[in-house]
Design an enzyme around this catalytic site. Structure first.
Site, PDB file in Angstrom:
ATOM      1  CB  CYS A  82      -0.887   0.030   1.248  1.00  0.00           C
ATOM      2  SG  CYS A  82      -2.205  -1.187   1.196  1.00  0.00           S
ATOM      3  CB  CYS A 163      -4.296  -0.895  -0.879  1.00  0.00           C
ATOM      4  SG  CYS A 163      -2.670  -1.653  -0.711  1.00  0.00           S
TER       5      CYS A 163
END
Ligand code: AVW
Length: 258
Positions: A82, A163
């Protein structure tokens, strides 16, 4: 009239396959940095090379489908932690200069992206060889060519997997920094997951007047595509100033003038 004209291998309007394509793929795969194998699952280079070749060899170069690349992508799906992804549109070099010193990742840093970076390839029905004379051009020949479809499928997977905060570097010296026809516009932005935050950086070419900005109409369009998907959006107008503070030496088109 030359022999190659009659063979039909020169009928397309795009560059032909890169010389030594297979060898380059193999070498890039073998040399892909160990510490970032985590960005892709497999490192069976033999298998990856074979899957790549069989995706397009002997096939009509204008009839590429996502399905053709499925096995290849499954072998080396890009997975990135992420907050580390940097996307770009018309700004590849600058995006890479921004990403590298910060440990961020562009598609070209993932295994499949690095294998194919700047290469060209296409086959010919009934032939085991690559066509090194010409390959279909997106505009003049067909959109469903193997190069375009490859970048589309890979970019789609990349964007879907993102993400946290995703960054994108866009060129504010263009009339439309956000272009709905680009891969970023038609594939990546529409495939970001809800709850992701997209942070756009607009970069202005030092030699040219800025033509688009965070408040311009193309960015407004991007904003509306994202808000439909529940993707949060932040836009900043001055990537170059930001880069200047942290990394003063940049080469090329977007370089900081003395
Ligand atoms: P563009 P896009 N090597 O500058 O938004 C060679 O308008 O369309 O930007 N060709 C490539 C590569 C590469 N590494 N990557 C894309 N292409 C092709 C993937 C592709 O056909 C990255 F994640 C593309 O339309 C960026 O966020 C064109 O070259 C995004 O896609 C570059 O056009 C950039 O695609």
């Amino acid at each position: 009239i030359h022999k190659w004209y009659h063979s039909g291998l020169n009928r397309w309007h795009g560059l032909g396959s890169t010389a030594d394509f297979q060898k380059i793929i193999q070498e890039r795969c073998d040399n892909y940095p160990q510490q970032i194998w985590s960005y892709s699952r497999s490192r069976n280079c033999q298998e990856i090379k074979q899957a790549f070749m069989s995706a397009f060899i002997s096939k009509d170069p204008c009839k590429a489908t996502k399905e053709d690349y499925r096995r290849l992508i499954d072998l080396a799906d890009p997975t990135v932690p992420c907050n580390k992804i940097v996307l770009w549109s018309k700004t590849k070099e600058l995006a890479r200069e921004y990403a590298k010193p910060r440990g961020l990742v562009t598609l070209e840093d993932t295994l499949l992206g690095s294998l194919a970076d700047d290469l060209h390839w296409c086959g010919e029905p009934g032939s085991p060889d690559l066509n090194t004379w010409s390959c279909p051009d997106w505009k003049k020949d067909c959109r469903t060519n193997y190069l375009t479809v490859f970048w589309e499928v890979l970019s789609e997977r990349f964007a879907e997997s993102a993400c946290g905060t995703v960054q994108v570097v866009l060129d504010g010296s263009l009339e439309n920094a956000f272009n709905e026809m680009s891969i970023f516009g038609r594939v990546e932005a529409p495939n970001l997951k809800p709850m992701v935050t997209l942070q756009a950086w607009l970069v202005h070419d030092p030699g040219k007047p800025p033509r688009d900005s965070c408040s311009g109409s193309s960015i407004t369009k991007l904003k509306s595509i994202l808000s439909e998907r529940n993707v949060r959006f932040i836009c900043r107008d001055n990537l170059r100033k930001f880069l200047k503070k942290r990394k003063p030496i940049l080469n090329g088109k977007y370089g900081v003038s003395p």
